[in-house]
Design a protein around this motif. Sequence first.
Motif, PDB file in Angstrom:
ATOM      1  N   ARG A  98      -3.942 -14.223  10.929  1.00 55.37           N
ATOM      2  CA  ARG A  98      -4.212 -13.972   9.502  1.00 55.37           C
ATOM      3  C   ARG A  98      -5.608 -14.470   9.200  1.00 55.37           C
ATOM      4  O   ARG A  98      -5.987 -15.343   9.858  1.00 55.37           O
ATOM      5  N   GLN A 135     -11.317  -3.649   2.823  1.00 56.67           N
ATOM      6  CA  GLN A 135     -10.366  -2.820   2.066  1.00 56.67           C
ATOM      7  C   GLN A 135      -9.910  -1.500   2.994  1.00 56.67           C
ATOM      8  O   GLN A 135      -8.698  -1.048   2.431  1.00 56.67           O
ATOM      9  N   THR A 164      -6.612  -1.800   8.252  1.00 57.89           N
ATOM     10  CA  THR A 164      -5.273  -1.613   8.297  1.00 57.89           C
ATOM     11  C   THR A 164      -4.748  -2.363   9.418  1.00 57.89           C
ATOM     12  O   THR A 164      -3.506  -2.696   9.169  1.00 57.89           O
ATOM     13  N   ASP A 165      -5.442  -2.913  10.529  1.00 59.79           N
ATOM     14  CA  ASP A 165      -4.753  -3.368  11.500  1.00 59.79           C
ATOM     15  C   ASP A 165      -5.126  -4.904  11.613  1.00 59.79           C
ATOM     16  O   ASP A 165      -5.109  -5.486  12.662  1.00 59.79           O
ATOM     17  N   GLN A 179      -4.371  -8.588   9.266  1.00 62.54           N
ATOM     18  CA  GLN A 179      -3.588  -9.321   8.245  1.00 62.54           C
ATOM     19  C   GLN A 179      -4.415 -10.014   7.340  1.00 62.54           C
ATOM     20  O   GLN A 179      -4.527 -11.259   7.297  1.00 62.54           O
ATOM     21  N   TRP A 180      -5.218  -9.422   6.331  1.00 60.06           N
ATOM     22  CA  TRP A 180      -6.234 -10.182   5.682  1.00 60.06           C
ATOM     23  C   TRP A 180      -5.891 -10.369   4.145  1.00 60.06           C
ATOM     24  O   TRP A 180      -4.948  -9.539   3.682  1.00 60.06           O
ATOM     25  N   SER A 181      -6.392 -11.440   3.796  1.00 60.77           N
ATOM     26  CA  SER A 181      -6.380 -11.557   1.973  1.00 60.77           C
ATOM     27  C   SER A 181      -7.492 -12.149   1.701  1.00 60.77           C
ATOM     28  O   SER A 181      -8.125 -12.924   2.320  1.00 60.77           O
ATOM     29  N   VAL A 227      -1.314  -9.827   1.179  1.00 56.46           N
ATOM     30  CA  VAL A 227      -1.403  -9.187   2.457  1.00 56.46           C
ATOM     31  C   VAL A 227      -2.262  -8.030   2.228  1.00 56.46           C
ATOM     32  O   VAL A 227      -1.524  -7.035   1.551  1.00 56.46           O
ATOM     33  N   GLN A 228      -3.424  -7.965   2.905  1.00 52.55           N
ATOM     34  CA  GLN A 228      -4.368  -6.714   2.727  1.00 52.55           C
ATOM     35  C   GLN A 228      -4.745  -6.282   1.377  1.00 52.55           C
ATOM     36  O   GLN A 228      -4.560  -5.071   0.955  1.00 52.55           O
ATOM     37  N   GLN A 229      -4.704  -7.323   0.408  1.00 49.83           N
ATOM     38  CA  GLN A 229      -5.177  -7.125  -0.884  1.00 49.83           C
ATOM     39  C   GLN A 229      -6.372  -8.226  -1.313  1.00 49.83           C
ATOM     40  O   GLN A 229      -6.355  -9.370  -0.811  1.00 49.83           O
TER      41      GLN A 229
END
Length: 209
Positions: free
Chosen positions: A93, A138, A141-142, A144-146, A200-202
């Motif tokens: 992550r 943004q 998609t592959d 797992q970022w925040s 996650v992804q935000q």
Amino acid sequence: MKIGIIGATGKAGSLIASEAVERGYRVTAIVRHPDKLKLKVPVVEKDLFALRTADLTDFDVIVDAFNAPAGQEEQQQTSLQHLVELLHGTKVRLLVVGGAGSLFVDDAQTTRLYETPDFKAEWKPTAVNMGKALLKLQQVTDVQWSYLSPSAIFLPNGPRTDHYTLGQDNLLTNAAGKSEVSYADFAAALVDEIAKPQHVQQRFTVVSQ
């Protein structure tokens, strides 16, 4: 949980490292100058741009607290892109210490903080480059970022209140009408996200109450 913190000697990175250690996480500092560390933790002595995937895959989480030097603000984009490329397809992550400048100040989300008249010109190169880096992130998609943005006023010596409010893409204000967060509350909010992922992804943001 194993957490690698890039920029663990910086203002935000050092407090995030301390917060994570206090909660019992296994923290490693990823830094160029380990002599500046305030904590006794394992170290990977390496420049961010010299990192390779093999340097990161032993961690559960990487915290990116890198801040580009003055005059090289485009590194806000290239550094994050480099980390994303390293983490493509891994289970690691990525938690990013972001900026407030790209937060929207209106409900219609047409104006960002750095586009307002009172935003200082000397802050704009960093804010604009961080905003562009976020836009690229943004689309990912592959991984797992925040991405955590502070409030408009980031207080280095502010207290840890343990009372903060989270939002997403709009600038927040507290009950006193102030948009401010202490580094200590910011660190707590980021480590809370590590402990219990909610964004996650935000991108999300935080204001001290």
